[in-house]
Design an enzyme around this catalytic site. Structure first.
Site, mmCIF file in Angstrom:
data_model
loop_
_atom_site.group_PDB
_atom_site.id
_atom_site.type_symbol
_atom_site.label_atom_id
_atom_site.label_comp_id
_atom_site.label_asym_id
_atom_site.label_seq_id
_atom_site.Cartn_x
_atom_site.Cartn_y
_atom_site.Cartn_z
ATOM 1 C CD GLU A 23 -2.271 1.271 2.877
ATOM 2 O OE1 GLU A 23 -2.681 2.362 3.282
ATOM 3 O OE2 GLU A 23 -2.258 0.241 3.583
ATOM 4 C CE LYS A 46 -3.967 3.296 12.199
ATOM 5 N NZ LYS A 46 -4.233 2.537 10.959
#
Length: 298
Positions: free
Chosen positions: A19, A156
């Site tokens: 990414e 997260k």
């Protein structure tokens, strides 16, 4: 595609997609260039070919050169491209770094089946007085429709992790823990939630994904916890998370702005600890992804 990536795919050799948003928007300037080089080197050390992905001047590019990565990491005008943004960016000739959703889509189109990242997007916690959140990352929908194995350190802890796991289950996306029975929470090895399946080697992970894609068009999430020696101190994490949540509430931050605001606070308020943790988990994920890609190619 770069010649190296195209040749590797044609020959059936191992390739790992990487990414670009975590480079352009996830790490501080300077650190991002060093980490980009380390990521590609890590993939090569395990016998696979790295393919960093982005859109450059309207051209989807799979397998960025060192010069292209330098431009992406040092430019002030790099858009953040999810799958929905690829068409506008390509049509208007823009340059952008691809998110998990954007990277997975372009990797799949190029014929790459394994993708390493830091953390996956998910379901956000309710904001303000809202009883529920309708803010759901595009990563979930793209993974449900794109046959790519994503190696990440969970999501997260600012996200609604149970809702995220339920969303993946609803869309028949396998969630597999790598050498762990717990779903990781990015900076922490465990979110307190169990994974339904576990593998203990790259060969087992490759076997599971190979079997899955014979039966389904969806992708698979391989949840690889941050290395033990790099995990953030739990007390520091909890303090930073509480502060970040208050910042999000006070500024009414929503949508794609949540992660950058939260990361900026973690970076600034942890005196660099969060950057070190982020670097360790991303490199670990790249290594595991490369090992799995080699097994799949074999």
């Amino acid at each position: 595609m770069s010649n190296e990536v195209a040749d590797a795919i044609s020959a059936g050799r191992a390739v790992v997609a990487l990414e670009s948003t975590l480079l352009a928007h996830g790490f501080p300037p300077g650190d991002n260039l060093a980490i980009a080089a380390q990521l590609e080197r890590t993939v090569r050390e395990e016998g696979a070919v790295p393919a960093t992905i982005a859109v450059l001047d309207g051209k989807p590019t799979v397998g960025l050169t060192a010069d292209q990565i330098h431009t992406l990491c040092t430019s002030d005008d790099v858009a953040k491209l999810s799958l929905r943004d690829l068409g506008p960016a390509i049509g208007l000739g823009r340059t952008g770094a691809t998110t998990v959703a954007g990277t997975a889509a372009l990797a799949h189109a190029a014929g790459i089946g394994v993708f390493a990242t830091g953390g996956l997007g998910g379901v956000h916690l309710p904001a303000g007085d809202d009883p529920v959140s309708w803010d759901v990352s595009a990563d979930i929908g793209v993974l449900a429709a794109t046959g790519v194995l994503v190696v990440s350190s969970g999501v997260k802890s600012v996200l609604d992790i149970p809702a995220k796991l339920e969303a993946l289950e609803t869309r028949s996306v396998p969630v597999v823990g790598y050498r762990s029975d717990d779903f990781p929470a990015f900076y922490l090895r465990s979110s307190g939630h169990r994974v339904p399946w576990r593998v203990d080697s790259p060969a087992e992970a490759a076997a599971v994904f190979a079997a899955h894609r014979e039966l389904s068009d969806s992708g698979m999430l391989l949840a690889n916890p941050v290395p033990t020696d790099a995990e953030m101190d739990h007390r520091l994490h909890d303090r930073l998370l509480a502060e970040a949540m208050e910042i999000l509430r006070s500024r009414d931050v929503r949508g794609s702005d949540v992660t950058p605001v939260m990361l900026e606070h973690f970076h600034r308020a942890s005196d660099g600890v969060s950057v070190a943790v982020n670097e360790a988990l991303v490199l670990s994920n790249a290594r595991v992804a490369a090992q799995v890609a080699v097994e799949l190619a074999g």
